[in-house]
Design a protein around this motif. Sequence first.
Motif, short mmCIF file in Angstrom:
data_model
loop_
_atom_site.label_atom_id
_atom_site.label_comp_id
_atom_site.label_asym_id
_atom_site.label_seq_id
_atom_site.Cartn_x
_atom_site.Cartn_y
_atom_site.Cartn_z
N ILE A 2 0.86 -1.43 0.05
CA ILE A 2 -0.10 0.07 0.02
C ILE A 2 0.86 1.07 0.05
CG2 ILE A 2 -1.71 0.93 1.39
CD1 ILE A 2 -2.40 -1.58 2.49
N LYS A 3 0.79 2.07 -0.86
CA LYS A 3 1.25 3.14 -0.90
C LYS A 3 0.77 4.67 -0.09
CE LYS A 3 3.19 2.10 -5.20
NZ LYS A 3 3.68 2.42 -6.64
N LYS A 4 1.27 5.39 0.55
CA LYS A 4 0.58 6.23 1.31
C LYS A 4 1.34 7.84 1.04
CE LYS A 4 -1.09 5.74 5.40
NZ LYS A 4 -2.46 5.72 5.19
N LEU A 33 8.93 0.85 13.14
CA LEU A 33 8.13 0.94 12.01
C LEU A 33 8.33 -0.16 11.06
CD1 LEU A 33 9.92 4.44 11.26
CD2 LEU A 33 7.56 4.15 11.70
N LYS A 34 9.38 -0.97 10.95
CA LYS A 34 9.48 -2.04 10.33
C LYS A 34 8.71 -3.26 10.72
CE LYS A 34 13.96 -1.07 8.39
NZ LYS A 34 15.37 -1.56 8.40
N ALA A 35 8.54 -3.23 12.09
CA ALA A 35 7.73 -4.35 12.67
C ALA A 35 6.04 -4.26 12.50
CB ALA A 35 7.95 -4.36 14.38
N HIS A 36 5.65 -2.87 12.16
CA HIS A 36 4.50 -2.57 12.00
C HIS A 36 4.30 -2.53 10.27
CE1 HIS A 36 4.30 -1.85 16.15
NE2 HIS A 36 2.96 -1.87 16.04
N ARG A 63 -2.59 -2.59 10.55
CA ARG A 63 -1.08 -2.78 11.35
C ARG A 63 -0.41 -1.60 11.45
NH1 ARG A 63 2.88 -6.97 8.81
NH2 ARG A 63 4.88 -6.38 9.82
N TRP A 64 -0.34 -0.81 10.37
CA TRP A 64 0.25 0.62 10.28
C TRP A 64 -0.37 1.45 11.30
CZ3 TRP A 64 4.67 2.34 9.44
CH2 TRP A 64 5.07 3.73 9.33
N LEU A 66 -1.46 0.80 14.05
CA LEU A 66 -1.12 0.46 15.53
C LEU A 66 0.17 1.30 15.95
CD1 LEU A 66 -1.87 -3.04 15.54
CD2 LEU A 66 -3.33 -1.63 16.48
N THR A 67 1.13 1.89 15.02
CA THR A 67 2.28 2.50 15.27
C THR A 67 2.08 3.45 16.22
OG1 THR A 67 1.92 4.10 13.47
CG2 THR A 67 3.43 2.19 13.03
N ALA A 68 0.82 4.44 16.08
CA ALA A 68 0.33 5.38 16.97
C ALA A 68 0.30 5.08 18.42
CB ALA A 68 -0.74 6.19 16.56
N GLN A 69 0.25 3.94 18.80
CA GLN A 69 -0.30 3.40 20.07
C GLN A 69 0.88 2.89 20.61
OE1 GLN A 69 -3.36 0.49 20.05
NE2 GLN A 69 -4.40 1.80 18.47
N THR A 70 2.46 2.86 20.03
CA THR A 70 3.27 2.40 20.67
C THR A 70 4.09 3.60 21.80
OG1 THR A 70 4.99 3.12 18.73
CG2 THR A 70 4.01 0.95 18.98
N GLU A 71 4.69 2.97 22.62
CA GLU A 71 5.34 4.03 23.45
C GLU A 71 6.45 4.92 22.84
OE1 GLU A 71 4.43 5.14 26.38
OE2 GLU A 71 2.71 3.84 26.08
N ILE A 72 7.43 4.07 21.86
CA ILE A 72 8.32 4.66 21.16
C ILE A 72 7.82 5.73 20.28
CG2 ILE A 72 8.58 2.86 19.36
CD1 ILE A 72 11.38 4.76 20.90
N ASN A 73 6.87 5.26 19.64
CA ASN A 73 6.19 6.55 18.70
C ASN A 73 5.89 7.67 19.58
OD1 ASN A 73 6.00 6.97 15.76
ND2 ASN A 73 3.43 7.12 16.33
#
Length: 103
Positions: A2-4, A33-36, A63-64, A66-73
Amino acid sequence: MIKKAVRMKVYSDKHEEYKRRHDELWPEMEQMLKAHGAISYSIFLDVETSVLFGYLEIEDEERWALTAQTEINKRWWDYMEDIMETNPDHSPIAVDLCPVFEL
């Protein structure tokens, strides 16, 4: 795949700092980022307007997201908040762009 594409804005006096921080991207941020599902992620700067153009290739929208919910993000957003336009939660103000042409 998917392109964004997204549009964001960095403060006009923070161009060099924005680049420096991305040149020194935290390894755990890159891993997240890669994991998501990030296959590639590029950001371009229009120096005249301070507008950033982000181009991403991802595996899956859910899956992408979910990055917003990670502590590192969340830590990254806090780190970047002083040099770019952000929302109250320190996430960048980002506008999704619509595809209109591809060769």
